[in-house]
Design a protein around this motif. Structure first.
Motif, PDB file in Angstrom:
ATOM      1  N   ARG A  85       0.932  -1.114   0.213  1.00 18.66           N
ATOM      2  CA  ARG A  85      -0.269  -0.120   0.157  1.00 18.66           C
ATOM      3  C   ARG A  85       0.996   1.170  -0.051  1.00 18.66           C
ATOM      4  NH1 ARG A  85      -2.204   4.317   1.826  1.00 18.66           N
ATOM      5  NH2 ARG A  85      -0.297   4.426   3.204  1.00 18.66           N
ATOM      6  N   ARG A  93       1.706   9.898  -6.259  1.00 14.82           N
ATOM      7  CA  ARG A  93       2.168  11.237  -5.874  1.00 14.82           C
ATOM      8  C   ARG A  93       3.460  11.534  -6.583  1.00 14.82           C
ATOM      9  NH1 ARG A  93      -1.253  14.286  -3.067  1.00 14.82           N
ATOM     10  NH2 ARG A  93      -2.896  13.239  -1.941  1.00 14.82           N
ATOM     11  N   TRP A 118      -7.964  -5.732  -0.449  1.00 14.85           N
ATOM     12  CA  TRP A 118      -8.545  -4.951  -1.457  1.00 14.85           C
ATOM     13  C   TRP A 118      -7.560  -3.968  -1.681  1.00 14.85           C
ATOM     14  CZ3 TRP A 118     -10.036  -0.206  -3.111  1.00 14.85           C
ATOM     15  CH2 TRP A 118     -10.897  -0.065  -4.115  1.00 14.85           C
ATOM     16  N   ASP A 120      -6.026  -0.454  -4.375  1.00  9.99           N
ATOM     17  CA  ASP A 120      -5.994   0.070  -5.562  1.00  9.99           C
ATOM     18  C   ASP A 120      -4.921   0.857  -6.011  1.00  9.99           C
ATOM     19  OD1 ASP A 120      -6.307   2.630  -4.472  1.00  9.99           O
ATOM     20  OD2 ASP A 120      -8.534   2.873  -5.382  1.00  9.99           O
ATOM     21  N   LEU A 122      -4.466   3.803  -6.035  1.00 10.44           N
ATOM     22  CA  LEU A 122      -4.200   5.186  -5.328  1.00 10.44           C
ATOM     23  C   LEU A 122      -3.489   4.676  -3.932  1.00 10.44           C
ATOM     24  CD1 LEU A 122      -7.544   6.542  -5.648  1.00 10.44           C
ATOM     25  CD2 LEU A 122      -5.598   7.637  -6.496  1.00 10.44           C
ATOM     26  N   GLY A 123      -3.431   3.325  -3.687  1.00 11.42           N
ATOM     27  CA  GLY A 123      -2.749   3.168  -2.370  1.00 11.42           C
ATOM     28  C   GLY A 123      -3.991   3.017  -1.136  1.00 11.42           C
ATOM     29  N   THR A 124      -5.259   2.751  -1.572  1.00 11.17           N
ATOM     30  CA  THR A 124      -6.328   2.509  -0.892  1.00 11.17           C
ATOM     31  C   THR A 124      -6.266   1.062  -0.428  1.00 11.17           C
ATOM     32  OG1 THR A 124      -7.515   4.074  -2.358  1.00 11.17           O
ATOM     33  CG2 THR A 124      -8.765   2.781  -0.830  1.00 11.17           C
ATOM     34  N   LYS A 125      -6.495   0.925   0.691  1.00 16.26           N
ATOM     35  CA  LYS A 125      -6.365  -0.643   1.328  1.00 16.26           C
ATOM     36  C   LYS A 125      -7.752  -0.806   1.729  1.00 16.26           C
ATOM     37  CE  LYS A 125      -4.321  -2.125   5.062  1.00 16.26           C
ATOM     38  NZ  LYS A 125      -2.886  -2.797   5.792  1.00 16.26           N
ATOM     39  N   ALA A 126      -8.215  -2.001   1.824  1.00 17.06           N
ATOM     40  CA  ALA A 126      -9.348  -2.298   2.515  1.00 17.06           C
ATOM     41  C   ALA A 126      -9.089  -3.789   3.052  1.00 17.06           C
ATOM     42  CB  ALA A 126     -10.763  -2.305   1.938  1.00 17.06           C
TER      43      ALA A 126
END
Lengths: 228, 207
Positions: A85, A93, A118, A120, A122-126
């Motif tokens: 992530r 960026r 999960w 993505d 952008l570095g979104t982690k779920a």
């Protein structure tokens, strides 16, 4: 035009990805492996911008391997997800961001718990019990909402996965082939999801299943008698 | 903001503060996870919420954890809500021309000291580049901010006891996020008092 799923069960995690590679509506390859093994109990299904995907997957794979060599034990799923992530978050960026979405699946050998992340571009982690990326989300997430339950055994997990694949084949105009792996306490196994009973040929194999089936596992697996 | 969704609200009570958030993480209209907490503790008297772009929620949280730990080691004391707000504000302003897409909310109680024997409960909020506002009543942020303003304006009253404040903030949050497609999917509330923090997960509409 791609699609991948991940499902956790009682003591395993399933990762499944389509196998097509191409540009826009043209398929140039229909047997591309888009699941990469990152260690004995860790793997990721990735997709996104062609080029970035393989480059990023290999970058992650070698870093996981480096950690394993330096410390004599592999990075656990949680810390691995944090590292991946962060890499993506720094990349987004930067001047040349990686455009890669991924599902990270792993089995924590210290707690015997499956993990699915999960992530993505952008570095979104779920942290999720089941997830999907790509075109498949619109049809498969509701299928998983309906059929997934806590503590599924392997047979039940594969049933849900098959339902998702059937739904994708039914509702999406594109035909996909799928490639699937299962990670449990014994390591990474390939699953032939198109066969009648995917578990039968999986259970008949013993020992290092990944080796026999020629899955990409960091070579050679080191056994130093120390596990995480 | 509108990519992942999510909302946070904080309120002042009588010798207590409350902060609450929803639990949704989405990718535009698709819900991904219903366990994405946006409120984090700094210590047992100070919490902050980070609604906005989820990648920045993680990045900023990790950065703040580092800055607060450094503060704790250098100063050998806990950070006060006011100092933390300014730390957060300057952290955001460092990225003035490429900001974190987050509108933070801070809620905390200041420990009484000889210089300040009767500190008031403290809440504050900021825009994406760190411009601070310190309301006397409540602070809202996130995709349901406009709805939260409306409900909070109607429900909040001064000097609420912890349990009454819990009821007020819970109803405010639940009723606001039910009118917002990008927030909801569960909620968590923290009531901070001088002797304890009460954390409760609310049953919310899951549609």
């Amino acid at each position: 035009m791609e699609c991948s799923f991940g499902i956790t069960g009682k003591d395993y995690v399933l990762l499944c990805s389509d196998t097509s590679a191409g540009r826009s509506i043209v398929r140039m390859k229909s047997d591309e492996n888009k699941i990469k093994s990152l260690g004995p109990h860790l793997a990721m299904a990735y997709g996104g911008e062609p080029g970035d995907t393989n480059n990023f997957a290999e970058y992650v794979e070698r870093n996981m391997r480096l950690y394993h060599i330096r410390n004599n034990y592999p990075l656990l799923p949680g810390p691995a997800s944090a590292w991946i992530r962060r890499t993506l978050a720094e990349s987004i960026r930067s001047r040349s961001p990686y455009s890669v979405n991924l599902l990270l699946g792993g089995f924590d050998t210290t707690t015997s718990k499956p993990h699915l992340y999960w992530i993505d571009y952008l570095g979104t982690k779920a942290v999720v019990p089941y997830a999907a990326h790509g075109m498949g989300v619109y049809v498969s997430l509701s299928t998983m909402d309906k059929w997934w339950f806590d503590g599924m055994d392997k047979k039940e997990g594969i049933e849900v996965l098959k339902k998702c694949i059937d739904e994708v084949q039914k509702r999406l105009t594109i035909r996909f082939n799928f490639n699937c792996i299962l990670i449990d306490a014994d390591g990474t196994h390939t699953i032939n999801i198109e066969s009648e009973d995917p578990l039968a040929d999986f259970e008949s194999k013993t020992g290092s299943a990944a080796q026999q089936e020629g899955i990409e596992v960091p070579q050679p697996p080191i056994d130093v008698g120390v596990t995480a | 903001m509108e990519l992942n969704g999510g909302s946070v609200v904080a309120m002042i009570g009588k010798d207590c503060v409350a902060i609450a958030s929803d639990l949704r993480l989405g990718n535009q209209q698709v819900g991904i996870a219903s366990n994405f907490d946006k409120v984090f503790p700094v210590n047992d008297k100070l919490y902050y919420g980070l609604p906005g772009l989820a990648t920045d929620v993680y990045t900023l949280r990790e950065h703040l954890r580092f800055r607060v730990n450094m503060y704790r080691m250098k100063e050998e004391r806990e950070i006060t809500p006011k100092t933390f707000t300014h730390l957060l504000s300057s952290t955001l302003y460092e990225k003035r021309f490429g900001p974190f897409f987050i509108e933070p909310v801070v809620a905390g109680l200041t420990t009484p000291t000889p210089l300040d024997p009767n500190p008031k409960p403290y809440i504050s909020t900021m825009d994406t580049i760190g411009c601070i506002t310190t309301p006397k009543d409540f602070a809202v942020a996130g995709t349901a901010a406009d709805k939260l303003y409306g409900v909070a304006e109607g429900l909040w009253e001064p000097d609420l006891e912890p349990e009454d404040l819990f009821e007020t903030i819970s109803q405010t949050l639940l009723n606001a996020v039910d009118r917002d497609a990008l927030s909801g999917w569960g909620a968590v509330v923290h009531i901070i008092t001088h002797d304890k923090v009460i954390t409760r997960t609310l049953r919310a509409r899951m549609d």
